[in-house]
Design a protein around this motif. Sequence first.
Motif, short mmCIF file in Angstrom:
data_model
loop_
_atom_site.label_atom_id
_atom_site.label_comp_id
_atom_site.label_asym_id
_atom_site.label_seq_id
_atom_site.Cartn_x
_atom_site.Cartn_y
_atom_site.Cartn_z
N LEU A 220 137.72 -7.57 -45.64
CA LEU A 220 138.83 -6.65 -45.87
C LEU A 220 139.81 -6.62 -44.69
CD1 LEU A 220 137.00 -3.67 -47.60
CD2 LEU A 220 138.65 -5.24 -48.64
N ASN A 221 139.39 -7.16 -43.58
CA ASN A 221 140.28 -7.29 -42.44
C ASN A 221 141.17 -8.53 -42.55
OD1 ASN A 221 141.18 -6.25 -39.85
ND2 ASN A 221 140.13 -7.98 -38.89
N ASP A 222 140.77 -9.44 -43.44
CA ASP A 222 141.55 -10.67 -43.68
C ASP A 222 142.38 -10.58 -44.96
OD1 ASP A 222 140.62 -12.00 -41.43
OD2 ASP A 222 138.88 -12.83 -42.47
N VAL A 223 141.83 -9.94 -45.98
CA VAL A 223 142.50 -9.82 -47.28
C VAL A 223 142.64 -8.33 -47.59
CG1 VAL A 223 142.41 -10.39 -49.74
CG2 VAL A 223 141.45 -11.98 -48.05
N SER A 224 143.85 -7.88 -47.84
CA SER A 224 144.09 -6.45 -47.99
C SER A 224 143.35 -5.86 -49.20
CB SER A 224 145.59 -6.16 -48.14
OG SER A 224 146.04 -6.48 -49.44
N TYR A 225 142.98 -4.63 -49.06
CA TYR A 225 142.31 -3.86 -50.12
C TYR A 225 143.13 -3.92 -51.41
CZ TYR A 225 140.01 0.27 -52.22
OH TYR A 225 139.33 1.13 -53.05
N PHE A 226 144.44 -3.74 -51.28
CA PHE A 226 145.31 -3.71 -52.46
C PHE A 226 145.32 -5.07 -53.15
CE2 PHE A 226 149.40 -4.18 -54.60
CZ PHE A 226 149.42 -3.03 -55.39
#
Length: 289
Positions: free
Chosen positions: A36-42
């Motif tokens: 989630l630090n690489d690919v956004s939650y949204f």
Amino acid sequence: MELKKHQVPMTIDEQVENLKELGLVINDEEAVKEFLNDVSYFRLIKAYSIGLKKKNDNYNQGVTFDMIKELYLFNCNFRQALFAQIEKVEINLRCRIANHFSYKYGNFGYEDAANFENEDYHSHFLAEINSEVDRNSKSAFVKNFRNNYETDKIPMYALIELFSFGTLSKFYKNMKQEDKKVVARIYGVKYTYLESWIEHIAFVRNICAHYGRLYNVNLSKTPALYKQYTKQGISSVRVFATLVCLSNILPRDRHWNDFIDLIETLLDKYPNVKMELMGFPTNWKDVLI
């Protein structure tokens, strides 16, 4: 109707806790936080949870974060593979349009509205392409034509390299019918189909270029399909329709077969992918080959 309030921003730790509260199974919290630090939650959760939970409800029983991650990774790999095929179409279509149009109307025939079907479309095209030339004024080939030739105009065979795929599609759409037929004949299809397919492929190309989702999504710009496909229940709103269009434009050679093999490998690698959510029929390989 009462409008919803925007969701309050969350830290990554809070994002993980929120997912757990929604019933998502998380086996390795640190790995999830890293992802989630690489690919956004949204980008990840909102898009790839579709079908795995009811709207504004908890996740279906047994749904894991790894399943969502798998769908995301499949989409990335599939999108990159598809983009490479679209690139081939974009390049050869540029070549074929430029060759025909330049030979018939001359280097600067694109300036004459009489060489097109719709004068308004043509004026929009000129404004769009003049803006693109100005934006690329420092590029080597634009400077070459402006500084070293008797006119600073750029000939069609070079100008077309500044077209976006969308502009290329609109240019073809506004060509005279007899000219569209000449280009379509090279591909062995009717111009009405080629026009529709190119417009659709340009739309999908933009999704690919902006890292968008092709998995489990209805495409708003749909192609006209041959009856042989619609009779098989193949939908024009899913991405398999894009592959059908490409299969009728690109040569069905070793490179195309390699692309088919790559898709099959991706489907095997990511077992949680449901190919029917992309419009794939059970005999999808036979359809494409």
